[in-house]
Enzyme design. Structure first.
Site, mmCIF file in Angstrom:
data_model
loop_
_atom_site.group_PDB
_atom_site.id
_atom_site.type_symbol
_atom_site.label_atom_id
_atom_site.label_comp_id
_atom_site.label_asym_id
_atom_site.label_seq_id
_atom_site.Cartn_x
_atom_site.Cartn_y
_atom_site.Cartn_z
ATOM 1 N N ASP A 36 84.245 55.299 11.571
ATOM 2 C CA ASP A 36 82.817 54.971 11.576
ATOM 3 C C ASP A 36 82.496 53.758 10.686
ATOM 4 O O ASP A 36 81.370 53.586 10.242
ATOM 5 C CB ASP A 36 81.985 56.189 11.150
ATOM 6 C CG ASP A 36 82.371 56.678 9.771
ATOM 7 O OD1 ASP A 36 83.387 56.196 9.217
ATOM 8 O OD2 ASP A 36 81.642 57.533 9.233
ATOM 9 N N HIS A 240 100.412 30.463 11.597
ATOM 10 C CA HIS A 240 99.230 31.271 11.292
ATOM 11 C C HIS A 240 99.608 32.495 10.444
ATOM 12 O O HIS A 240 99.200 33.617 10.715
ATOM 13 C CB HIS A 240 98.505 31.683 12.576
ATOM 14 C CG HIS A 240 97.745 30.549 13.190
ATOM 15 N ND1 HIS A 240 97.339 30.533 14.501
ATOM 16 C CD2 HIS A 240 97.313 29.374 12.666
ATOM 17 C CE1 HIS A 240 96.698 29.394 14.752
ATOM 18 N NE2 HIS A 240 96.677 28.678 13.657
ATOM 19 N N ASP A 257 95.700 27.107 4.033
ATOM 20 C CA ASP A 257 94.811 26.657 5.111
ATOM 21 C C ASP A 257 93.630 27.602 5.089
ATOM 22 O O ASP A 257 93.736 28.753 5.531
ATOM 23 C CB ASP A 257 95.570 26.707 6.443
ATOM 24 C CG ASP A 257 94.727 26.251 7.627
ATOM 25 O OD1 ASP A 257 93.489 26.197 7.512
ATOM 26 O OD2 ASP A 257 95.316 25.969 8.689
ATOM 27 N N ASP A 268 87.371 23.861 7.465
ATOM 28 C CA ASP A 268 88.767 24.193 7.793
ATOM 29 C C ASP A 268 89.664 23.178 7.083
ATOM 30 O O ASP A 268 89.775 22.037 7.542
ATOM 31 C CB ASP A 268 88.929 24.130 9.322
ATOM 32 C CG ASP A 268 90.332 24.486 9.782
ATOM 33 O OD1 ASP A 268 91.158 24.913 8.959
ATOM 34 O OD2 ASP A 268 90.598 24.330 11.001
ATOM 35 N N HIS A 347 102.352 21.494 16.766
ATOM 36 C CA HIS A 347 100.949 21.713 17.149
ATOM 37 C C HIS A 347 100.216 20.384 17.294
ATOM 38 O O HIS A 347 100.755 19.325 16.993
ATOM 39 C CB HIS A 347 100.244 22.648 16.166
ATOM 40 C CG HIS A 347 100.214 22.179 14.731
ATOM 41 N ND1 HIS A 347 99.371 21.197 14.281
ATOM 42 C CD2 HIS A 347 100.926 22.579 13.636
ATOM 43 C CE1 HIS A 347 99.541 21.018 12.984
ATOM 44 N NE2 HIS A 347 100.491 21.834 12.561
ATOM 45 N N HIS A 351 91.192 19.716 16.214
ATOM 46 C CA HIS A 351 90.315 20.427 17.156
ATOM 47 C C HIS A 351 88.877 20.172 16.735
ATOM 48 O O HIS A 351 88.613 19.776 15.602
ATOM 49 C CB HIS A 351 90.637 21.932 17.153
ATOM 50 C CG HIS A 351 90.697 22.523 15.763
ATOM 51 N ND1 HIS A 351 89.581 22.909 15.078
ATOM 52 C CD2 HIS A 351 91.743 22.747 14.922
ATOM 53 C CE1 HIS A 351 89.932 23.380 13.892
ATOM 54 N NE2 HIS A 351 91.242 23.278 13.743
ATOM 55 N N HIS A 358 87.589 26.751 15.842
ATOM 56 C CA HIS A 358 88.085 25.978 16.984
ATOM 57 C C HIS A 358 86.889 25.857 17.913
ATOM 58 O O HIS A 358 86.669 26.701 18.776
ATOM 59 C CB HIS A 358 89.269 26.680 17.656
ATOM 60 C CG HIS A 358 90.464 26.802 16.750
ATOM 61 N ND1 HIS A 358 91.455 27.718 16.921
ATOM 62 C CD2 HIS A 358 90.811 26.102 15.634
ATOM 63 C CE1 HIS A 358 92.363 27.583 15.952
ATOM 64 N NE2 HIS A 358 91.988 26.619 15.168
ATOM 65 N N GLU A 381 94.874 17.253 11.175
ATOM 66 C CA GLU A 381 95.758 18.174 10.460
ATOM 67 C C GLU A 381 97.223 18.109 10.888
ATOM 68 O O GLU A 381 97.775 19.071 11.418
ATOM 69 C CB GLU A 381 95.250 19.605 10.613
ATOM 70 C CG GLU A 381 94.934 20.047 12.044
ATOM 71 C CD GLU A 381 94.535 21.524 12.106
ATOM 72 O OE1 GLU A 381 95.263 22.366 11.538
ATOM 73 O OE2 GLU A 381 93.490 21.829 12.710
ATOM 74 N N TYR A 385 107.302 20.877 9.550
ATOM 75 C CA TYR A 385 107.796 22.223 9.300
ATOM 76 C C TYR A 385 109.309 22.279 9.484
ATOM 77 O O TYR A 385 109.808 22.001 10.578
ATOM 78 C CB TYR A 385 107.115 23.223 10.255
ATOM 79 C CG TYR A 385 105.604 23.089 10.260
ATOM 80 C CD1 TYR A 385 104.839 23.734 9.289
ATOM 81 C CD2 TYR A 385 104.957 22.295 11.207
ATOM 82 C CE1 TYR A 385 103.451 23.590 9.276
ATOM 83 C CE2 TYR A 385 103.571 22.149 11.196
ATOM 84 C CZ TYR A 385 102.828 22.798 10.240
ATOM 85 O OH TYR A 385 101.457 22.649 10.215
ATOM 86 N N ARG A 403 101.232 21.060 5.628
ATOM 87 C CA ARG A 403 100.113 20.665 6.504
ATOM 88 C C ARG A 403 99.011 20.115 5.604
ATOM 89 O O ARG A 403 98.769 20.653 4.514
ATOM 90 C CB ARG A 403 99.599 21.857 7.327
ATOM 91 C CG ARG A 403 98.471 21.522 8.269
ATOM 92 C CD ARG A 403 98.290 22.543 9.422
ATOM 93 N NE ARG A 403 97.915 23.878 8.997
ATOM 94 C CZ ARG A 403 98.759 24.918 9.003
ATOM 95 N NH1 ARG A 403 100.011 24.789 9.398
ATOM 96 N NH2 ARG A 403 98.342 26.117 8.599
ATOM 97 N N GLU A 405 95.014 18.957 6.023
ATOM 98 C CA GLU A 405 93.931 19.055 7.017
ATOM 99 C C GLU A 405 92.585 18.731 6.395
ATOM 100 O O GLU A 405 92.221 19.287 5.358
ATOM 101 C CB GLU A 405 93.888 20.494 7.582
ATOM 102 C CG GLU A 405 92.703 20.752 8.504
ATOM 103 C CD GLU A 405 92.754 22.119 9.171
ATOM 104 O OE1 GLU A 405 93.307 23.058 8.561
ATOM 105 O OE2 GLU A 405 92.229 22.237 10.291
HETATM 106 N N1 GLY Z 1 92.899 27.280 10.460
HETATM 107 C C1 GLY Z 1 93.432 27.154 11.740
HETATM 108 C C2 GLY Z 1 93.532 25.755 12.114
HETATM 109 O O1 GLY Z 1 93.715 24.926 11.265
HETATM 110 O O2 GLY Z 1 93.406 25.398 13.245
HETATM 111 MN MN MN Z 2 93.151 25.078 9.276
HETATM 112 MN MN MN Z 3 92.248 23.477 11.903
#
Ligand code: GLY
Ligand code: MN
Ligand code: MN
Length: 434
Positions: A36, A240, A257, A268, A347, A351, A358, A381, A385, A403, A405
């Site tokens: 609940d 992720h 991140d 982000d 990647h 975005h 996103h 970003e 890796y 990374r 970003e």
């Molecule tokens: N935080 C997810 C991305 O950077 O797209």
């Molecule tokens: Mn991110």
């Molecule tokens: Mn991102």
């Protein structure tokens, strides 16, 4: 901060819909976390965009040109007992006063009222396929109308997906929206800087997540825009990674991140720092390639350039850097053709960013990468890796994941980095961590 003009958004959408039409959009539902106990409620971004209303169990209806009012809201009734236990409800009167609804009805009456609102309209706009139960419900309301009256010419004949147009509207941000994203980015910047100061070997990844959450809330942003990624050492090679439960070791990097949201607008941001405060030689070499790629990619952000130009530039700089370090073999051209860089950079470079992390909006138009326009907000970003298990690469490079970003606004002449308050040059990060 400028107020958001929700009425102007509805007006623009209704102008596009044209007369003889009706749009129907449901609010988000509560989601059970366990038994609940629910997750924190987060409004559906499209519903929020058009209403600014933050309750579940609601439906917004827009009817362009309707004499008795174009903006109709169905929402929960006030209920003293329920409000004592679970919190306030806006109710119908305040929905008209505070949200500017022309009419508001209890959500429990929707089955009786909505078919009548559809009557005589030619087209129903809704978000096809997002919520199959609601799609079905719309059909039932429509069918109810024709069954009850047995006059099929009074029921709308066309069902049209609303998403594409609404999402194109959301893609170009107003000043009021940019202010909110910038605010969220500045709060995230404070949190990232606090994390950098608190970071040291022997602490746990979740200690760092706690720094983020604490500084978000302390600075006016209660919620993260997405689960924080706090990845020490080889964990950074899981793109992720959200377990955030490992101890942080001397000599490793920490990839964070993380971004908060403000009035549902997301930030982000990713930074990669040395856990002991000093980048090793190999970490520094890879870091500088990633940073050079990010800076070069950001330079591509300006009206008239294509969305893809940003990614292509980052890929080019990363490939050349990895060739120089002898991690990749062959020429730039060979690596581009064979896509061998994808072993280390798998990647895309960014975005759209907005009410969703996103965010919505097409990346291609007419089969081509779309042109950037002032008012778009996007992330840049790039990453590199090299997993511990990657035996094709000399051992000294393994276990490094990086990374970097930032959140970038397309301006009339170029770009504005909304998240620039977080340092990213190695020397600045090391200085902050001393
Ligand atoms: N935080 C997810 C991305 O950077 O797209
Ligand atoms: Mn991110
Ligand atoms: Mn991102």
């Amino acid at each position: 901060m400028q107020a958001i003009n929700f009425a102007a958004r509805r007006k623009r959408l209704m102008q596009w819909m044209g007369e003889n039409s009706i749009a129907i959009l449901p609010a988000a539902s509560e989601k059970v976390r366990s038994r609940d106990v629910n997750y924190h409620f987060r409004q559906d971004s499209d519903f929020w965009y058009l209403t600014g209303f933050n309750e579940p169990e609601a439906v917004v209806v827009l009817i362009p040109g309707r004499k008795h009012g174009e903006f109709i809201l169905f929402n929960r009734e006030k209920d003293e007992l329920h409000e004592t236990w679970h919190g306030k409800r806006l109710g119908q009167d305040a929905a008209m006063d505070e949200l500017g609804a022309d009419d508001a009805f209890p959500i429990t009456d929707i089955d009786d009222i909505l078919p009548g609102l559809m009557e005589g309209r030619e087209r129903i706009y809704f978000e096809l396929g997002v919520n199959p139960d609601f799609d079905q419900q719309i059909l039932e309301w429509r069918n109810q109308l024709s069954n009850a009256q047995n006059k099929s010419n009074t029921r709308p004949g066309e069902m049209i997906d609303l998403k594409h147009h609404l999402h194109e509207m959301r893609l170009i941000k107003t000043q009021a929206e940019v202010q909110r994203i910038r605010f969220a980015a500045n709060v995230s910047a404070k949190a990232h800087k606090a994390l950098m100061k608190a970071c040291k070997p022997g602490k746990n990844e979740q200690d760092m997540e706690a720094e983020l959450q604490y500084h978000y809330a302390l600075n006016g942003c209660r919620f993260a825009a997405y689960p924080s990624i706090v990845a020490a050492g080889d964990n950074a090679n899981i793109l992720h990674y959200i377990e955030n439960s490992d101890e942080m070791h001397d000599g490793d990097l920490l990839l964070t991140d993380a971004g908060c949201e403000f009035e549902n607008y997301a930030s982000d941001i990713s930074r990669t720092i040395p856990i002991n405060g000093r980048y090793s030689k190999e970490q520094a070499q890879l870091y500088d390639i990633c940073l050079a790629a990010q800076l070069a990619a950001i330079e591509m952000v300006k009206p008239g350039n294509h969305w893809n130009d940003i990614h292509d530039k980052a890929v080019e700089v990363i490939i050349q850097g990895l060739i120089d370090l002898k991690i990749l073999k062959g020429s730039l051209k060979d690596n581009l053709t064979k896509e061998s860089y994808k072993e280390f950079y798998m990647h895309k470079t960014g975005h759209w960013l907005g009410l969703d992390v996103h965010d919505v909006g097409d990346y291609q138009l007419h089969g081509q990468s779309r042109l950037l326009e002032a008012g778009m907000v996007l992330t840049v970003e790039p990453g590199i890796y090299i997993a511990k298990k990657n035996k094709r690469v000399a051992k000294k490079w393994r276990g490094i994941g990086i990374r970097i970003e930032d959140d970038v606004l397309v301006t009339k002449n170029g770009f504005d980095v909304l998240s620039k308050a977080v340092p990213k040059e190695r020397a600045l990060i090391e200085a902050l961590m001393q």
